[in-house]
Write an enzyme that holds these catalytic residues in place. Structure first.
Site, mmCIF file in Angstrom:
data_model
loop_
_atom_site.group_PDB
_atom_site.id
_atom_site.type_symbol
_atom_site.label_atom_id
_atom_site.label_comp_id
_atom_site.label_asym_id
_atom_site.label_seq_id
_atom_site.Cartn_x
_atom_site.Cartn_y
_atom_site.Cartn_z
ATOM 1 C CD GLU A 147 -35.759 -0.627 32.343
ATOM 2 O OE1 GLU A 147 -35.701 -0.104 31.294
ATOM 3 O OE2 GLU A 147 -34.895 -1.032 32.809
ATOM 4 C CE LYS A 222 -30.609 0.080 32.169
ATOM 5 N NZ LYS A 222 -31.614 0.963 32.752
ATOM 6 C CB CYS A 259 -33.865 0.817 29.403
ATOM 7 S SG CYS A 259 -34.584 2.276 29.512
#
Lengths: 416, 416
Positions: A147, A222, A259
């Site tokens: 990330e 995300k 994440c």
């Protein structure tokens, strides 16, 4: 500066080798749980413990892959952990095996956070080059970086100057990787801090998917943004607006769960419903907060959704110029904590690889027969037995302001 | 017959001690993974490995509970594993701690499957009595037995004669447990094979919730039914029709996710949305099939839904009179495989207890402060960041016959 010092560099550029031991407790001098167990247990006990911990059941072994010498030489020269395994699947009668070689890279930053931003980014490019080369030489088909790989994970500071690192989808980080994609006929997933210039310079936490011809296939933003301790990332970017795309590449159907999205079973589910065969989870997470969850969530997602999961976490301690606080009465501090690496790959049959180092840069390669996904769907029938209509109804009901949970109270509760 | 022989009794009633080693591989003479590691590692390494494997982070320890001598005496006399731990939570300013003592029981059957059914059931009642007494004496508030505890897990045979074991919700198994509930002021969850007399003698796989005054609070029927290998349970009963009830008891809000439902993240989610603080997972599952998933799925559910999960699996190998086959070219066989026990409890902070024995009957007790559930919700914010509306839309869309997955194909896919 010696490359060993890159792992933990103070804001002033002085190496702090005593910080090599992560704050969240030592691993007794070993690089990973697996290496500690291997060194401490008898071969027979180690085999049995590995069977239980890595899910190697049914006599199925996780085979190691022999890697090309030039790739191994890069690993020695540049001191990165280099491991490779092969997952097994049944041979089918009507389909050929569909074997894909996947690579994941974990790394620390390359220069102190006090150096000019441009230098920091260039140094990361330079540091990653031999690792990406090793992947390319090893015949990796699909490669994923961690990330926001092109910058320190500065979101803990809540300082806006780090936004300068953000790039458009076709920015220099993408261009840097496109060359490798073309050179090695390799799909590359590049998680960056994105600047959406066309929408008013908005920032996003985005994975760019580069095809094996160097073309940008698309992007994913995300979906779930943490507001936890130092991970107040919504200071910088908000929840993604790209849904749950699955990218059909030359090597298979892939998706990216970035994440914090790994804590959301529905996020994993959605990539599965859209047909993903491999889901990458590029992350940045520290020991004290998440390490006990790390080996659990990815494997559960692989099992529940009958796909492979590739978990990537950055490495090292990143020290920032200005101290910051995360409340809770803790003293101000200049770093997030230790990013514990431990990248690994999980299969839909509940098996998984050992993890890369908790301290060093690393490249994990794995061969996986994507036929295993459908084999597990056929075997366990999770899709068939999922009763999605029940949950669709429940979620719709739950979203209503007047939602009443289905609670059955003991009528004797408030009697003597 | 000596009680030790109860673990693996042949259909003809002759003990088969060589079968004590489970078919799915030995654990090198140890009772559990945890005991193997404790015996093999240095204290320092064992501590570090436990920290990582049991999720004991942030300096938080899993404390053992001192148990009353009469309860320990029962464990010695009747040779069942007896372990007890206490999970920690933060002290709050505006709420008192809400500590509940939970007990879970795993056991093998008591008589060969060739003996009269009534004798088999009575012998199980008799065998469970000292274990339930030990729980009661130890002050357990909420006790849960294993799936279909009042019978052998005969569903592998596909023979209908075993249906005779089925009972209505107010049947003799419930009555047997109601006495203990009253005697010890204890909520008891009793997973049985249910016969729904009012609906045409239909069978269900059901958990009966008995309140601490001995009253039946309600029932939950297993939502997801496996069709996997020997677990063709839909020969006997179908998907439950009771939704996802949460039972508000004197000690907290509890729910039951029966066996195969643990593979379905949506099932876990639904109990969470309805407010469960503890979810019990009474199971019957064998080594070769599921053991690598066992430590993963429950812990993931506890993390993702911010509640406690209590996992229970039966013990031993049950041998049936008539051999049966599960296809796949395997020879016909008279047993399912080894039910590997390994019952354990997981907390919302990703920590968990060690597991009970893989071979012996057992009682696991745990103190848990239910305040930890909300503490974890506040810390991680999974509910707040869940974006349920996105998934409600997706599921509704997915259910349509003309659903098209969100797939982005590389436009260069079919070019040279």
């Amino acid at each position: 500066m010696d490359k060993k010092d890159y792992q933990t560099v103070a804001a002033n550029g002085k190496a702090e080798p005593e910080k090599e031991i992560p704050k969240d407790g030592s691993i007794c001098g070993f690089d990973s749980l697996h290496s500690l167990l291997q060194a401490s247990l008898s071969p027979q006990n180690f085999q049995e413990v590995s069977r239980l911990l890595l899910g190697l059941n049914c006599g199925r072994a996780l085979e190691t892959i022999t890697l090309p010498e030039p790739a191994k030489a890069l690993s020695s020269k540049h001191d990165f952990d280099f491991q490779a395994f092969s997952f097994q699947a049944e041979k089918e009668s009507l389909r050929e095996p569909h074997i894909v070689r996947v690579g994941i890279i974990q790394n620390s930053i390359a220069l102190p956070t006090t150096t000019p931003l441009l230098d920091q980014k260039s140094a990361i490019f330079q540091k990653l080059t031999p690792i990406i080369e090793a992947a390319g030489i090893s015949g990796v088909n699909v490669l994923c970086l961690q990330e926001a790989w092109m910058m320190p994970f500065a979101f803990c500071t809540r300082e806006k100057k780090w936004c300068e690192f953000a790039e458009p989808v076709d920015g220099e980080s993408t261009q840097f990787l496109q060359d490798f994609a073309r050179k090695y006929n390799m799909v590359i997933i590049s998680p960056i801090l994105e600047r959406d210039v066309k929408h008013g310079e908005t920032l996003w936490n985005t994975a760019v998917i580069i095809g094996n011809h160097g073309n940008v296939i698309g992007k994913h933003r995300k979906n779930h943004i943490p507001r936890v301790g130092d991970f107040n990332e919504s200071t910088y970017y908000m929840e993604g607006n790209t849904g749950h795309p699955v990218f059909e590449t030359a090597y298979g159907k892939i998706a990216v769960n970035i994440c914090y999205g790994r804590h959301h079973p529905l996020n994993w589910l959605a990539f599965g419903l859209n047909g993903a065969e491999i889901v990458f989870n590029p992350s940045a997470t520290v020991g004290e907060l998440s390490e006990p969850m790390w080996p659990i969530e990815a494997r559960n997602a692989a099992i529940a959704n009958s796909y492979f999961v590739c978990s990537i976490n950055r490495v090292g301690t990143e020290i920032f110029p200005n101290p910051f606080t995360s409340g809770d009465g803790k003293p101000q501090h200049s770093d997030f904590g230790h990013f514990y690496g431990s990248s690994h790959i999980s299969a839909p049959d509940a098996s998984c690889t050992p993890s890369l180092s908790r301290h060093k840069d690393g490249l994990m390669i794995s061969d996986m027969d994507l036929n295993l996904c459908r084999q597990l769907k056929d075997k366990w029938g999770f899709r068939m037995t999922a009763r999605y209509e029940m949950y669709s109804d429940l979620l719709a009901h739950y979203l209503k302001p007047d939602f009443e949970p289905q609670v059955l109270s003991d009528p004797l509760l408030h009697k003597n």
